[in-house]
Design a protein around this motif. Structure first.
Motif, PDB file in Angstrom:
ATOM      1  N   GLU B  34       0.842  -1.178   0.000  1.00  0.00           N
ATOM      2  CA  GLU B  34       0.000   0.000   0.000  1.00  0.00           C
ATOM      3  C   GLU B  34       0.883   1.236   0.000  1.00  0.00           C
ATOM      4  O   GLU B  34       1.918   1.235   0.673  1.00  0.00           O
ATOM      5  CB  GLU B  34      -0.793  -0.094   1.305  1.00  0.00           C
ATOM      6  CG  GLU B  34      -1.636   1.042   1.663  1.00  0.00           C
ATOM      7  CD  GLU B  34      -2.215   0.797   3.053  1.00  0.00           C
ATOM      8  OE1 GLU B  34      -3.433   0.909   3.181  1.00  0.00           O
ATOM      9  OE2 GLU B  34      -1.466   0.519   4.017  1.00  0.00           O
ATOM     10  N   PRO B  35       0.495   2.303  -0.698  1.00  0.00           N
ATOM     11  CA  PRO B  35       1.337   3.497  -0.666  1.00  0.00           C
ATOM     12  C   PRO B  35       1.297   4.168   0.710  1.00  0.00           C
ATOM     13  O   PRO B  35       0.265   4.688   1.121  1.00  0.00           O
ATOM     14  CB  PRO B  35       0.698   4.424  -1.709  1.00  0.00           C
ATOM     15  CG  PRO B  35      -0.292   3.587  -2.449  1.00  0.00           C
ATOM     16  CD  PRO B  35      -0.680   2.473  -1.546  1.00  0.00           C
ATOM     17  N   ILE B  36       2.413   4.099   1.447  1.00  0.00           N
ATOM     18  CA  ILE B  36       2.517   4.783   2.743  1.00  0.00           C
ATOM     19  C   ILE B  36       3.809   5.601   2.725  1.00  0.00           C
ATOM     20  O   ILE B  36       4.753   5.225   2.032  1.00  0.00           O
ATOM     21  CB  ILE B  36       2.514   3.796   3.946  1.00  0.00           C
ATOM     22  CG1 ILE B  36       3.602   2.718   3.767  1.00  0.00           C
ATOM     23  CG2 ILE B  36       1.153   3.156   4.116  1.00  0.00           C
ATOM     24  CD1 ILE B  36       3.755   1.802   4.964  1.00  0.00           C
ATOM     25  N   PRO B  37       3.837   6.710   3.474  1.00  0.00           N
ATOM     26  CA  PRO B  37       5.052   7.542   3.430  1.00  0.00           C
ATOM     27  C   PRO B  37       6.190   6.913   4.227  1.00  0.00           C
ATOM     28  O   PRO B  37       6.319   7.138   5.419  1.00  0.00           O
ATOM     29  CB  PRO B  37       4.604   8.870   4.049  1.00  0.00           C
ATOM     30  CG  PRO B  37       3.441   8.514   4.915  1.00  0.00           C
ATOM     31  CD  PRO B  37       2.807   7.292   4.338  1.00  0.00           C
ATOM     32  N   CYS B  38       7.034   6.140   3.567  1.00  0.00           N
ATOM     33  CA  CYS B  38       8.035   5.361   4.293  1.00  0.00           C
ATOM     34  C   CYS B  38       9.106   4.875   3.325  1.00  0.00           C
ATOM     35  O   CYS B  38       8.793   4.445   2.220  1.00  0.00           O
ATOM     36  CB  CYS B  38       7.331   4.159   4.931  1.00  0.00           C
ATOM     37  SG  CYS B  38       8.394   3.185   6.000  1.00  0.00           S
ATOM     38  N   ASN B  39      10.368   4.915   3.759  1.00  0.00           N
ATOM     39  CA  ASN B  39      11.416   4.374   2.891  1.00  0.00           C
ATOM     40  C   ASN B  39      12.686   3.831   3.553  1.00  0.00           C
ATOM     41  O   ASN B  39      13.709   3.720   2.889  1.00  0.00           O
ATOM     42  CB  ASN B  39      11.797   5.409   1.821  1.00  0.00           C
ATOM     43  CG  ASN B  39      12.588   6.588   2.395  1.00  0.00           C
ATOM     44  OD1 ASN B  39      12.836   6.654   3.598  1.00  0.00           O
ATOM     45  ND2 ASN B  39      13.003   7.499   1.544  1.00  0.00           N
ATOM     46  N   ASP B  55       9.113   9.948  -4.568  1.00  0.00           N
ATOM     47  CA  ASP B  55       7.856   9.989  -3.819  1.00  0.00           C
ATOM     48  C   ASP B  55       7.873   8.847  -2.819  1.00  0.00           C
ATOM     49  O   ASP B  55       7.742   7.676  -3.188  1.00  0.00           O
ATOM     50  CB  ASP B  55       6.676   9.837  -4.781  1.00  0.00           C
ATOM     51  CG  ASP B  55       5.346   9.802  -4.024  1.00  0.00           C
ATOM     52  OD1 ASP B  55       5.367   9.873  -2.777  1.00  0.00           O
ATOM     53  OD2 ASP B  55       4.294   9.707  -4.674  1.00  0.00           O
ATOM     54  N   ILE B  56       8.043   9.189  -1.530  1.00  0.00           N
ATOM     55  CA  ILE B  56       8.222   8.127  -0.537  1.00  0.00           C
ATOM     56  C   ILE B  56       6.947   7.323  -0.283  1.00  0.00           C
ATOM     57  O   ILE B  56       6.938   6.394   0.515  1.00  0.00           O
ATOM     58  CB  ILE B  56       8.811   8.634   0.802  1.00  0.00           C
ATOM     59  CG1 ILE B  56       7.891   9.640   1.476  1.00  0.00           C
ATOM     60  CG2 ILE B  56      10.190   9.198   0.635  1.00  0.00           C
ATOM     61  CD1 ILE B  56       8.300   9.866   2.929  1.00  0.00           C
ATOM     62  N   ASN B  57       5.869   7.654  -0.969  1.00  0.00           N
ATOM     63  CA  ASN B  57       4.650   6.846  -0.854  1.00  0.00           C
ATOM     64  C   ASN B  57       4.638   5.656  -1.815  1.00  0.00           C
ATOM     65  O   ASN B  57       3.743   4.824  -1.753  1.00  0.00           O
ATOM     66  CB  ASN B  57       3.420   7.708  -1.119  1.00  0.00           C
ATOM     67  CG  ASN B  57       3.143   8.654   0.032  1.00  0.00           C
ATOM     68  OD1 ASN B  57       2.577   8.259   1.040  1.00  0.00           O
ATOM     69  ND2 ASN B  57       3.582   9.897  -0.095  1.00  0.00           N
TER      70      ASN B  57
END
Ligand SMILES: Cc1cc2nc3c(=O)[nH]c(=O)nc-3n(C[C@H](O)[C@H](O)[C@H](O)COP(=O)(O)OP(=O)(O)OC[C@H]3O[C@@H](n4cnc5c(N)ncnc54)[C@H](O)[C@@H]3O)c2cc1C
Ligand code: SF4
Ligand code: SF4
Lengths: 364, 159
Positions: B34-39, B55-57
């Motif tokens: 799922e696109p979540i703001p995380c890397n 794009d960290i999503n």
């Protein structure tokens, strides 16, 4: 009466990072925190955080608090703290009333004020919701992770947002049996990676289900849960009793914005931001000159965005007081890009639409 | 299903696995759909094998040619959403993140658990690593039947 250039109300991530940026800009600040520990919500977060390196991703919340405090300590001459002190009044002549740990009241006059009071947990109405053993998720975290006390042995979590999912995981880590996570909506609210982590442990997440009633004499001993249909009405005949010795309610947060109302700041109800929030422009200045806001108090989000917002507003305050940071332009751009990036995905949509509604414009 | 129960569909799971030939060497499987703001997976990998991008999503993508199966991303992921998988003869070997105490011991027989939280069978603890830089998240090497390759996700101690 004590006079300060910048008074920061709230020593959470947004308040601390604002103090740091203001200090780098040459502005002295006083941070007032009602708890004995500085760090806001972070001091009870034992899990690793999301985000990118710039927002200390993969660091545990507790350790992020330490990093932010350490950063402030490097500006000892610029930043001072008053803990176990609550701001109880905020008046139009920029005078705040505080109550310290000995219940002594005093007044402080400030040139600028940053309100970074965060958010408080929403309560849920159901029969007997005042029985002992029924907690908010934040209270459970404080009990468990700050004081080392378990809330109970058999728990049902109400709410599947990130907080509900994370606290459920932490309860399991502490050896508590999380019997179920129930969620009124038709889908899980939080990140699916958190949900999968719980499911693996054998904890079921049941959507379209809510708590109807708690039972018990001295304390909660069981609860009745019931299914909801697509119109959020109870499905007859689906009542189920679950025996528990604690219930944890995690149904969202709302901004702790009452000090702003007291000051006469223009407020607006924006449900996507969690409730009553101050009307602000890009600079995070409220309708009252020199009153600024940052973090959850102006829209419930994440620690990652609270930190970046704090830095951003700290810079702006420095500039407003005639002390622009040596790298002002570059940093302002960097922080607004970080915020845009954090908010660009589906989980940021609420904030994006909320900010649009609040500002009544297309800048959001 | 993922949205309602936390259990990903089989097709989703398979979409993150390389073919069995390539699993002769250990490879990272990212279960982050799922696109979540995380890397942190991207920034922690010393071999630049994981890409999230600007794009960290964006969900992570593994370059199996670059991935050495070292397991650093496994304990760096705040979602505990990465495992390393490998096939050796009739056994499947995994590296998983583990955050419960007490930790299992090398040689211990444990339950092999699937994504529903159910017991698949048994697994053997091969190695337990907990260095300071792992910040309290242990990395556990575990072996189980090759049949569980796409089902196994974690362990549970027998007690
Ligand atoms: C269980 C849980 C899990 C979370 N997990 C994550 C996560 O994984 N990643 C993430 O990015 N975010 C996470 N968050 C969200 C994050 O903690 C908050 O968004 C963040 O702490 C908000 O920062 P803040 O500075 O705005 O407010 P807070 O951290 O709430 O700080 C506000 C401070 O102000 C003080 N205060 C309030 N009123 C007064 C007053 N009148 N006088 C003096 N002091 C006052 C409070 O005591 C508090 O210390 C989580 C939150 C919770 C509850
Ligand atoms: S297992 Fe090692 S090499 Fe492979 S992606 Fe993870 S960190 Fe990179
Ligand atoms: S670190 Fe984990 S949760 Fe974050 S993007 Fe990578 S795989 Fe997903």
């Amino acid at each position: 009466m004590q006079h300060v250039d910048l008074l920061i109300i709230g020593g959470g991530p947004s308040g601390l990072s604002a103090a740091k940026m203001a200090a780098e800009s040459g502005v002295k600040s006083l941070v007032i925190e009602r708890n004995s520990k500085i760090g806001g919500q972070l001091v009870k977060q034992t899990h690793m955080f999301f985000g990118s390196e710039k927002q200390y991703a993969k660091t545990r919340g507790i350790n992020i608090a330490e990093i932010l405090i350490q950063d402030c300590m490097e500006h000892k001459d610029m930043i001072s703290f008053m803990t176990e002190t609550t701001v109880v009044g905020l008046y139009p002549d920029y005078v705040v009333t505080v109550m310290d740990r000995n219940h002594q009241y005093s007044k402080i006059k400030a040139k600028t004020i940053l309100i970074a009071t965060g958010a408080s947990e929403k309560v849920l109405a159901f029969e007997n919701n005042d029985l002992p053993g029924i907690y908010g998720a934040g209270a459970v975290q404080t009990l468990m992770n700050v004081h080392g006390v378990l809330p109970g042995q058999d728990v049902v979590m109400v709410g599947s947002g990130n907080i509900g999912l994370i606290v459920s995981y932490q309860l399991m880590q502490a050896g508590v049996n999380v019997k179920r996570v129930i969620e009124a909506s038709s889908v899980i609210g939080g990140y699916k990676v958190h949900a999968s982590k719980l499911k693996r442990l054998g904890v079921d997440i049941q959507t379209q289900t809510t708590i109807k009633r708690a039972n018990g004499k001295e304390a909660v001993s069981s609860i009745i849960v019931q299914r909801l249909d697509d119109d959020w009405t109870f499905v007859p005949g689906t009542e189920e009793e679950i025996s528990v010795d604690a219930v944890c309610v995690s149904v969202g947060l709302s901004p702790l914005s009452n000090l702003l109302s007291m000051m006469g700041c223009e407020m607006k109800y924006v449900s996507a931001l969690g409730g009553h929030v101050p009307v602000i422009d890009q600079s995070h200045e409220t309708s009252v000159d020199n009153i600024f806001v940052a973090g959850d108090v102006c829209g419930v989000e994440e620690a990652s965005s609270a930190i970046v917002e704090g830095y951003y507003v700290g810079l702006i305050i420095g500039n407003k007081l005639g002390k622009p940071h040596p790298h002002y332009e570059h940093l302002i751009q960097d922080f607004s890009q970080q915020l845009d990036n954090l908010r660009s995905g589906p989980f940021g949509e609420k904030t994006r639409t909320g900010l649009k509604e609040l500002r009544g414009d297309q800048h959001a | 299903m993922l949205n309602k129960t936390g259990v990903p569909e089989k097709s989703l799971i398979l979409s993150r696995f390389p073919d069995n030939v390539n699993l002769g060497k250990p490879k990272a499987i990212t279960e982050c759909y799922e696109p979540i703001p995380c890397n942190p997976c991207e920034t922690s990998c010393p071999f630049d094998a994981i890409t999230v991008g600007k794009d960290i999503n964006t969900p992570p993508k593994v370059d199996f040619d670059q991935c050495t199966g070292c397991g650093i991303c496994v304990y760096s992921c705040p979602g505990l959403a990465i495992i390393v998988a490998q096939i050796k003869e009739d056994q499947a070997f995994f590296k998983i993140a583990y955050e419960f105490s007490p930790l299992p011991e090398v040689g211990e027989t444990v339950h092999a658990i699937n994504r529903e939280g159910n017991i698949l069978g048994t697994a053997r603890i091969e190695k337990v690593t907990l260095r300071k830089k792992q910040d309290k998240t242990a990395l556990i090497d575990v072996s189980t039947s090759k049949d569980f390759l796409h089902e196994f996700v974690t362990i549970r101690r027998m007690s």
